[in-house]
Design a protein around this motif. Structure first.
Motif, mmCIF file in Angstrom:
data_model
loop_
_atom_site.group_PDB
_atom_site.id
_atom_site.type_symbol
_atom_site.label_atom_id
_atom_site.label_comp_id
_atom_site.label_asym_id
_atom_site.label_seq_id
_atom_site.Cartn_x
_atom_site.Cartn_y
_atom_site.Cartn_z
ATOM 1 N N ALA A 6 0.833 -1.211 0.000
ATOM 2 C CA ALA A 6 0.000 0.000 0.000
ATOM 3 C C ALA A 6 0.858 1.248 0.000
ATOM 4 O O ALA A 6 0.560 2.235 -0.674
ATOM 5 C CB ALA A 6 -0.936 -0.021 1.208
ATOM 6 N N SER A 10 0.925 4.126 -2.880
ATOM 7 C CA SER A 10 0.584 5.511 -2.572
ATOM 8 C C SER A 10 1.704 6.451 -2.948
ATOM 9 O O SER A 10 1.469 7.548 -3.451
ATOM 10 C CB SER A 10 0.254 5.627 -1.077
ATOM 11 O OG SER A 10 0.000 6.963 -0.752
ATOM 12 N N ARG A 294 -7.493 2.532 -5.040
ATOM 13 C CA ARG A 294 -6.213 2.766 -4.389
ATOM 14 C C ARG A 294 -6.066 1.786 -3.220
ATOM 15 O O ARG A 294 -6.998 1.609 -2.424
ATOM 16 C CB ARG A 294 -6.133 4.202 -3.843
ATOM 17 C CG ARG A 294 -6.150 5.273 -4.904
ATOM 18 C CD ARG A 294 -4.837 5.311 -5.655
ATOM 19 N NE ARG A 294 -4.788 6.437 -6.593
ATOM 20 C CZ ARG A 294 -3.782 6.693 -7.376
ATOM 21 N NH1 ARG A 294 -2.712 5.889 -7.368
ATOM 22 N NH2 ARG A 294 -3.808 7.732 -8.194
ATOM 23 N N VAL A 296 -4.994 0.723 0.344
ATOM 24 C CA VAL A 296 -4.899 1.500 1.577
ATOM 25 C C VAL A 296 -4.607 0.568 2.751
ATOM 26 O O VAL A 296 -4.821 -0.645 2.682
ATOM 27 C CB VAL A 296 -6.209 2.277 1.854
ATOM 28 C CG1 VAL A 296 -6.448 3.332 0.802
ATOM 29 C CG2 VAL A 296 -7.398 1.330 1.964
ATOM 30 N N LEU A 298 -5.854 0.339 6.620
ATOM 31 C CA LEU A 298 -6.937 0.857 7.438
ATOM 32 C C LEU A 298 -6.614 0.755 8.924
ATOM 33 O O LEU A 298 -5.838 -0.104 9.354
ATOM 34 C CB LEU A 298 -8.232 0.083 7.146
ATOM 35 C CG LEU A 298 -8.705 0.109 5.688
ATOM 36 C CD1 LEU A 298 -9.965 -0.724 5.528
ATOM 37 C CD2 LEU A 298 -8.939 1.542 5.213
ATOM 38 N N VAL A 312 -8.356 5.716 7.561
ATOM 39 C CA VAL A 312 -7.366 5.392 6.535
ATOM 40 C C VAL A 312 -6.004 5.846 7.052
ATOM 41 O O VAL A 312 -5.761 7.045 7.228
ATOM 42 C CB VAL A 312 -7.698 6.076 5.191
ATOM 43 C CG1 VAL A 312 -6.629 5.759 4.158
ATOM 44 C CG2 VAL A 312 -9.078 5.641 4.705
ATOM 45 N N THR A 314 -2.788 4.943 5.671
ATOM 46 C CA THR A 314 -1.979 5.344 4.512
ATOM 47 C C THR A 314 -2.705 4.953 3.239
ATOM 48 O O THR A 314 -3.560 4.069 3.227
ATOM 49 C CB THR A 314 -0.592 4.653 4.533
ATOM 50 O OG1 THR A 314 -0.775 3.229 4.487
ATOM 51 C CG2 THR A 314 0.203 5.015 5.775
ATOM 52 N N GLY A 315 -2.352 5.620 2.177
ATOM 53 C CA GLY A 315 -2.917 5.286 0.864
ATOM 54 C C GLY A 315 -3.725 6.408 0.267
ATOM 55 O O GLY A 315 -3.859 6.484 -0.953
ATOM 56 N N LEU A 316 -4.274 7.298 1.084
ATOM 57 C CA LEU A 316 -5.058 8.415 0.583
ATOM 58 C C LEU A 316 -4.569 9.696 1.250
ATOM 59 O O LEU A 316 -3.924 9.663 2.303
ATOM 60 C CB LEU A 316 -6.550 8.217 0.879
ATOM 61 C CG LEU A 316 -7.253 7.034 0.205
ATOM 62 C CD1 LEU A 316 -8.719 7.007 0.586
ATOM 63 C CD2 LEU A 316 -7.081 7.066 -1.298
#
Length: 327
Positions: A6, A10, A294, A296, A298, A312, A314-316
């Motif tokens: 992830a 990202s 994407r 992610v 969580l 969230v 990481t990832g967004l």
């Protein structure tokens, strides 16, 4: 492995080669303030824990309660007998009989003296002496009766009564035991029950009286932080939590609670917008007018106004448009 994938995705800003994401409603991702909770164990304790003590020394001949029983204030819990009191009462009864016989004889002598005085056979001095003798015996009888009432009260104090309404927590004696005045026959907990918890002192400034506390019993219930004690013991802050309908079947039982220890900002999306494919979590975002998944990582779930939201990690990034569902 999952977190690493992830993070790489990202950082590069690339979409994975997966089937096209479904189109739906979108919203702009914005940081939201969430509460950090710390899980600690609390103990169920009685507000008042009072021993029912013996007022009389002697032999415990009756014990009517055991641990776990519910009692009312003033209810008889046990009975103690001191056999010496019975002997003393018998002795006083014999004294009363002797004094009453002497009093009856003195009254007869007084009546006879009054008759003799009317005939001029005896003197007024002799009559006064007879009246004094009647009064002496009468007063002696009253004093003896008072002594007997004292013994009766001591016998009555052989009954051990519940000091308050509640649940019997401990019965350290057994029937037939010899007890002394002031010895605890049973310990009764009452006045309501609450949760007492100990929190590391580094969190002392993170909560205050009146805060809502989450309690994990059969379901997640809520309580109110009723009191925070100012004295720190062994590096921990002691606090009491009031809970409506708290089960008091097991006093000192440990219950898992969660305390609010701070707030922070996090990116939250509806849990329904998360897709799991091949063991990896994806969230669809709008890119160039098209929904793109994407990968992610969580965090925990949060109930926001009745909606199940998930953090969230990481990832967004804030400002991205997240596709929340089908149109």
């Amino acid at each position: 492995m999952r977190a690493t994938l992830a993070a790489i995705t990202s950082a590069l800003g690339l979409a994975l080669m997966l089937p096209p994401a479904a189109t739906g409603e979108t919203f702009t991702l914005e940081p939201s303030a969430i509460t950090d909770w710390k899980a600690v164990y609390a103990r169920i304790e009685a507000r008042d824990r009072i021993p029912a003590r013996a007022r009389l020394g002697g032999t415990l001949v009756e014990l009517e309660v055991t641990e776990g029983d519910l009692v009312e204030a003033g209810q008889k819990l046990a009975r103690i007998v001191d056999e010496k009191l019975d002997f003393q009462m018998n002795a006083l009864d014999a004294q009363l009989q002797a004094l009453e016989s002497q009093l009856a004889n003195a009254r007869s002598e007084l009546t006879r003296g009054e008759e003799l005085l009317e005939r001029g056979v005896t003197t007024a001095q002799r009559l006064d002496s007879l009246r004094t003798q009647v009064e002496v015996f009468t007063n002696q009888i009253e004093a003896t009766k008072a002594e007997r009432r004292v013994l009766e009260q001591q016998v009555a104090e052989g009954e051990v009564l519940a000091p308050l309404a509640g649940r019997v927590l401990d019965v350290p004696v057994a029937a037939g035991a010899v007890v002394t005045p002031g010895e605890a026959i049973a310990t009764v907990g009452g006045g309501g029950f609450f949760l007492r918890l100990a929190v590391p002192e580094r969190h002392a400034g993170s909560f205050a009286e009146g805060d809502t506390i989450q309690i994990e019993t059969d379901g997640i219930a809520e309580g109110r932080l009723a009191r925070v004690y100012p004295q720190i013991e062994n590096g921990r802050v002691i606090a009491d939590v009031e809970v409506e309908g708290l089960d008091d079947a097991f006093v000192d039982a440990r219950v898992l609670v969660r305390l609010p220890v701070g707030e922070r900002e996090a990116l939250l999306v509806p849990a329904a917008s998360v897709e799991t494919l091949s063991g990896i979590d994806f969230i669809a975002v709008e890119q160039d007018g098209e929904p793109v998944r994407r990968a992610v990582v969580l965090g925990g779930h949060h109930d926001i106004d009745g909606t199940d939201m998930v953090e969230v990690v990481t990832g967004l990034e804030a400002g991205q448009d997240v596709v929340t569902g089908d149109e």
